[in-house]
Motif scaffolding. Sequence first.
Motif, mmCIF file in Angstrom:
data_model
loop_
_atom_site.group_PDB
_atom_site.id
_atom_site.type_symbol
_atom_site.label_atom_id
_atom_site.label_comp_id
_atom_site.label_asym_id
_atom_site.label_seq_id
_atom_site.Cartn_x
_atom_site.Cartn_y
_atom_site.Cartn_z
ATOM 1 N N THR A 21 0.828 -1.205 0.000
ATOM 2 C CA THR A 21 0.000 0.000 0.000
ATOM 3 C C THR A 21 0.862 1.254 0.000
ATOM 4 N N SER A 22 1.879 1.301 0.864
ATOM 5 C CA SER A 22 2.744 2.483 0.897
ATOM 6 C C SER A 22 3.519 2.627 -0.409
ATOM 7 N N ALA A 23 3.899 1.505 -1.022
ATOM 8 C CA ALA A 23 4.602 1.573 -2.313
ATOM 9 C C ALA A 23 3.700 2.154 -3.396
ATOM 10 N N ARG A 24 2.441 1.772 -3.373
ATOM 11 C CA ARG A 24 1.476 2.291 -4.358
ATOM 12 C C ARG A 24 1.345 3.806 -4.236
ATOM 13 N N ILE A 25 1.376 4.324 -3.008
ATOM 14 C CA ILE A 25 1.304 5.769 -2.797
ATOM 15 C C ILE A 25 2.577 6.439 -3.315
ATOM 16 N N ILE A 26 3.715 5.809 -3.087
ATOM 17 C CA ILE A 26 4.999 6.392 -3.508
ATOM 18 C C ILE A 26 5.075 6.509 -5.026
ATOM 19 N N GLY A 81 12.092 -4.267 -6.659
ATOM 20 C CA GLY A 81 12.190 -3.402 -7.824
ATOM 21 C C GLY A 81 11.092 -3.690 -8.835
ATOM 22 N N LEU A 82 10.874 -4.971 -9.121
ATOM 23 C CA LEU A 82 9.819 -5.346 -10.069
ATOM 24 C C LEU A 82 8.438 -4.991 -9.537
ATOM 25 N N ASN A 83 8.217 -5.182 -8.235
ATOM 26 C CA ASN A 83 6.924 -4.849 -7.653
ATOM 27 C C ASN A 83 6.669 -3.344 -7.669
ATOM 28 N N PHE A 84 7.681 -2.548 -7.322
ATOM 29 C CA PHE A 84 7.522 -1.096 -7.359
ATOM 30 C C PHE A 84 7.201 -0.635 -8.779
ATOM 31 N N TYR A 85 7.923 -1.182 -9.752
ATOM 32 C CA TYR A 85 7.699 -0.793 -11.141
ATOM 33 C C TYR A 85 6.291 -1.185 -11.578
ATOM 34 N N ALA A 86 5.860 -2.393 -11.169
ATOM 35 C CA ALA A 86 4.545 -2.889 -11.567
ATOM 36 C C ALA A 86 3.422 -2.073 -10.956
ATOM 37 N N MET A 87 3.626 -1.562 -9.747
ATOM 38 C CA MET A 87 2.529 -0.888 -9.057
ATOM 39 C C MET A 87 2.230 0.504 -9.596
ATOM 40 N N GLN A 88 2.881 0.875 -10.673
ATOM 41 C CA GLN A 88 2.435 2.047 -11.417
ATOM 42 C C GLN A 88 1.088 1.758 -12.080
ATOM 43 N N HIS A 204 7.701 14.165 -7.150
ATOM 44 C CA HIS A 204 6.809 15.279 -6.853
ATOM 45 C C HIS A 204 6.375 15.146 -5.400
ATOM 46 N N PRO A 205 7.202 15.617 -4.474
ATOM 47 C CA PRO A 205 6.908 15.384 -3.057
ATOM 48 C C PRO A 205 5.665 16.116 -2.588
ATOM 49 N N ASN A 206 4.883 15.442 -1.775
ATOM 50 C CA ASN A 206 3.716 16.027 -1.114
ATOM 51 C C ASN A 206 3.532 15.299 0.208
ATOM 52 N N GLY A 207 2.517 15.671 0.967
ATOM 53 C CA GLY A 207 2.325 15.094 2.287
ATOM 54 C C GLY A 207 2.189 13.575 2.281
ATOM 55 N N PRO A 208 1.239 13.029 1.505
ATOM 56 C CA PRO A 208 1.096 11.568 1.475
ATOM 57 C C PRO A 208 2.357 10.850 1.007
ATOM 58 N N TRP A 209 3.049 11.438 -0.007
ATOM 59 C CA TRP A 209 4.266 10.808 -0.512
ATOM 60 C C TRP A 209 5.350 10.768 0.570
ATOM 61 N N LEU A 210 5.562 11.896 1.252
ATOM 62 C CA LEU A 210 6.593 11.946 2.290
ATOM 63 C C LEU A 210 6.282 10.969 3.417
ATOM 64 N N LEU A 211 5.019 10.895 3.811
ATOM 65 C CA LEU A 211 4.634 9.981 4.881
ATOM 66 C C LEU A 211 4.831 8.526 4.453
ATOM 67 N N ALA A 212 4.405 8.203 3.232
ATOM 68 C CA ALA A 212 4.551 6.831 2.737
ATOM 69 C C ALA A 212 6.021 6.459 2.574
ATOM 70 N N PHE A 213 6.829 7.413 2.099
ATOM 71 C CA PHE A 213 8.258 7.132 1.908
ATOM 72 C C PHE A 213 8.941 6.902 3.251
ATOM 73 N N ALA A 214 8.637 7.754 4.235
ATOM 74 C CA ALA A 214 9.240 7.587 5.560
ATOM 75 C C ALA A 214 8.819 6.262 6.184
ATOM 76 N N TYR A 215 7.538 5.927 6.070
ATOM 77 C CA TYR A 215 7.051 4.661 6.635
ATOM 78 C C TYR A 215 7.737 3.470 5.952
ATOM 79 N N THR A 216 7.789 3.490 4.627
ATOM 80 C CA THR A 216 8.377 2.374 3.887
ATOM 81 C C THR A 216 9.858 2.220 4.204
#
Length: 295
Positions: A21-26, A81-88, A204-216
């Motif tokens: 879920t956090s990867a999908r947000i990132i 890496g493959l999962n992050f790429y796929a979750m686009q 393109h950093p924003n609130g949800p992205w920063l939170l998801a990145f920090a959590y991940t």
Amino acid sequence: MDLRAIAMGLAFAFIWSSAFTSARIIVADASPLFSLALRFLISGLLGVAIARAMGQSWRLTRAQWYATILFGICQNALYLGLNFYAMQTVQASVAAIIASTMPLIVALASWTLFHEKLRPLGVFGLLAGFAGVALIMSSRISAGADLFGVMLCGLGALALSFATLAVRGATSGGNFMMVVGLQMLVGAAILFLAAPVFETIYIHPNGPWLLAFAYTTLFPGLLATLIWFMLLNRIGAIRAATFHFLNPVFGVAVAAVFLGEKLGPMDAVGVGITTLGILAVQVSRQTDQRSKAST
């Protein structure tokens, strides 16, 4: 299995499952491979610094170096890496369900390639587990799921399964945080090389992205991996892998709560069948392990 091991297993399963879920947000606001490489760099440096503060050594055993490099390549660079790429293009719940097939793939390979005994319960679990995944995927594909992204998730599960089979028994010897940190740095090095080749780098950093990145970075990236290595050392790979049966449930539930991904009736049935299949396989393998230990 004591209460501490159970708590560690539950914590690992939940954190690991939430990472989709956090990867999908990132990846909604940043290029996936570069984001993952940056996450691994930060997690790795933190892990090594914490390990040194704990008095852990750079001097790993040969088996630990082998596990560190192989997991850095197969788990971090390829699987994630493959999962992050796929979750686009692929939903987090779909990626989590495909990833949950790892213990089924490991059990199947152990049975067919390494001739490990598998009891009827385990064979039933394999059939049920893969049938459940097939049921879910047929429903999602008919609803328009991206086939290329699904294929990438499948390749990622195969890469993680290969690493799991290849490093059996190679995680003992202490220095767990150092192993985790170095493993992250191996993944970061590979992905920093791959990112400019396979994607246009942007953030393109924003609130949800920063939170998801920090959590991940801190939880799935560092804490979950440390818990997993400690759990392997405490109860062994086969017993620790039992907790993977929770991944389909946790992965789908977290995606539904935080991303609003819908769970249809066929999805619910498929998740239930897959969960029971994974549990049956792991219980069967534990029974075989106890039988070998008693002879």
